[in-house]
Write a protein that holds these residues in place. Sequence first.
Motif, PDB file in Angstrom:
ATOM      1  N   TYR A 107       1.239  -1.305  -0.264  1.00  0.00           N
ATOM      2  CA  TYR A 107       0.189   0.003  -0.247  1.00  0.00           C
ATOM      3  C   TYR A 107       1.064   1.355   0.086  1.00  0.00           C
ATOM      4  O   TYR A 107       0.562   1.998  -0.707  1.00  0.00           O
ATOM      5  N   LEU A 108       2.257   1.037   0.925  1.00  0.00           N
ATOM      6  CA  LEU A 108       2.636   3.067   0.846  1.00  0.00           C
ATOM      7  C   LEU A 108       3.717   2.522  -0.802  1.00  0.00           C
ATOM      8  O   LEU A 108       3.682   4.024  -1.003  1.00  0.00           O
ATOM      9  N   ARG A 109       3.798   1.648  -0.967  1.00  0.00           N
ATOM     10  CA  ARG A 109       3.984   1.197  -2.934  1.00  0.00           C
ATOM     11  C   ARG A 109       3.516   2.288  -3.812  1.00  0.00           C
ATOM     12  O   ARG A 109       3.779   3.044  -4.984  1.00  0.00           O
ATOM     13  N   ARG A 110       2.004   1.875  -3.350  1.00  0.00           N
ATOM     14  CA  ARG A 110       1.059   2.215  -4.322  1.00  0.00           C
ATOM     15  C   ARG A 110       0.843   3.583  -4.000  1.00  0.00           C
ATOM     16  O   ARG A 110       0.445   4.353  -4.981  1.00  0.00           O
ATOM     17  N   ALA A 111       0.811   4.356  -2.539  1.00  0.00           N
ATOM     18  CA  ALA A 111       0.732   5.285  -2.815  1.00  0.00           C
ATOM     19  C   ALA A 111       1.942   6.367  -2.694  1.00  0.00           C
ATOM     20  O   ALA A 111       1.337   7.577  -3.316  1.00  0.00           O
ATOM     21  N   ARG A 112       3.047   6.166  -2.456  1.00  0.00           N
ATOM     22  CA  ARG A 112       4.062   6.684  -3.184  1.00  0.00           C
ATOM     23  C   ARG A 112       3.983   7.162  -5.093  1.00  0.00           C
ATOM     24  O   ARG A 112       4.581   8.000  -5.888  1.00  0.00           O
ATOM     25  N   ALA A 113       4.043   5.545  -6.010  1.00  0.00           N
ATOM     26  CA  ALA A 113       3.848   5.336  -6.726  1.00  0.00           C
ATOM     27  C   ALA A 113       2.401   6.403  -7.552  1.00  0.00           C
ATOM     28  O   ALA A 113       3.100   7.264  -8.700  1.00  0.00           O
ATOM     29  N   ASP A 114       1.620   6.996  -6.671  1.00  0.00           N
ATOM     30  CA  ASP A 114       0.960   6.733  -7.258  1.00  0.00           C
ATOM     31  C   ASP A 114       0.222   8.821  -7.942  1.00  0.00           C
ATOM     32  O   ASP A 114       0.411   9.517  -8.176  1.00  0.00           O
ATOM     33  N   GLU A 115       1.489   9.058  -6.542  1.00  0.00           N
ATOM     34  CA  GLU A 115       1.514  10.965  -6.213  1.00  0.00           C
ATOM     35  C   GLU A 115       1.819  11.481  -7.184  1.00  0.00           C
ATOM     36  O   GLU A 115       1.439  12.222  -7.644  1.00  0.00           O
ATOM     37  N   ALA A 116       2.934  10.584  -8.565  1.00  0.00           N
ATOM     38  CA  ALA A 116       3.147  11.731 -10.073  1.00  0.00           C
ATOM     39  C   ALA A 116       2.367  10.788 -10.644  1.00  0.00           C
ATOM     40  O   ALA A 116       2.634  11.521 -12.159  1.00  0.00           O
TER      41      ALA A 116
END
Length: 361
Positions: A332-341
Amino acid sequence: MFRLDIDPAALAETDEQRQLRAVLRDLLGESRGSDQVLRERLAREIGVHGLALPEEYGGAGYTYAELAVALEELGRVLCPVPLLTTVVLAGHALLASGDQQACARWLPGIASGELTATVAGFMHSADVIAERGPDGWLLRGDADFVPGGESADLLLVKARAPDGERLFACEPDGATCDRTARRVLDPTRPQAVVRFRGARAEPVGEVGQAAEVVDAVLDAGRVALAAEHVGGSAHALDAVLDHVSRRTQFGRAIGSFQAVKHRLADLLVEIEGARSASAYAGACLAAGAPELPLAASAAAVVCTGAYRLATTEYVQLHGGIGFTWEHPAHLYLRRARADEALFGTGDDHRLRLAGLLGLAG
C-alpha cells in the motif's frame, strides 16, 4: 467566480450503490486464482467494466458514480485488474472523441471485459509521429511509462500528424511494436515503454481535438485515482485499528494510549475529508459539470495526502512487522508513493488550482 452547482443529493450513496459495494467486497474478499480469473468474474458476474458505458456500446448505462464504488473497492485490496487504464482512461478517451465508429468498434469489448486498453503519450512526454503509408496510417516513435502498456490489446495514442496533433487507435503486434516493462515502485500498477516501428493505426476523432480529449481523460483519471485512494486509505485505517486493539504493551492494548488515539483521530479526519473530495469530484464527472477540472485537482491533492498519511501510519503503527516484506503494508505504501506522480504531483495540482481560481501570479 467558482460555484458549487452539484445537487447535494448526488453525493449520497444510493441503496443500489451500497448493494454493489457489498457484492464487490464479498467477491474480492473470497476470490482466489489468477488475475485473469478475477477480471473475468468482475466482468461477467457483476459487469463492472461496463457500468459507466452507454448501453448502445454494450454497457450498463450507469454513471461514474457506480464505477467509483468499484474503483474504491478495488483500491481497498490493490486489485491488479486494469479498470483504471481500460475503462477510465481508454474508454473515456473513446467517448470524449465523439467518434461513433471507433466507439462501436472497441467499447463493446471493453464493456464485456474481453478487451484491455490504455492510453499512450497522455501523462508523459512522448515522441510519436503518425505518417500516411500505402495502406493507411503508421506510427513511429516512443511513448514511455504507459500504464498497462506491455499487455494492453488496444493503445490510444496521442501522435503528431502532418495536419496537427490527433489521436490514433493501435492494436499492437510484435512485428511493428516493441513493448518493454519498466521497473516501477508499485508492481500492482505495471508500466511500459512502447516503441512504434511503423505500427498500423486508425485515427480517432477529429484533427485538433487531441488536447481537449487528453485534458478530459486526465481529469477522469484523477477522479478515479481519488476513489482508489479512499479505498486504500480505509483499508489501512481498518488494519491499524484491528492491530492496535489486539497488540498489548504494559498489560494494555496500545490503542488505548493517548498518543496512538491522537494519530488515529487525525487519520480519520484526513480520510473523511478525502471521501468528501472524492465524492464531489465523482459527482462532477458523472454530471459533466464545468467544475470538474477544479474538483479533480482538489481531489488529487486531498486524497493523495490522505493516502500518504494512511500508508505511513499503516507501516509505523504495526511496529517491526510493518517494515517486513511479509506484511502487506509495504504494498500500500508503494501504491501511494507511485500514484503521487501518476497524473501530476500535488504541487502541480496546487498550481493548477491557483490558476483555475484566479490566484496565480
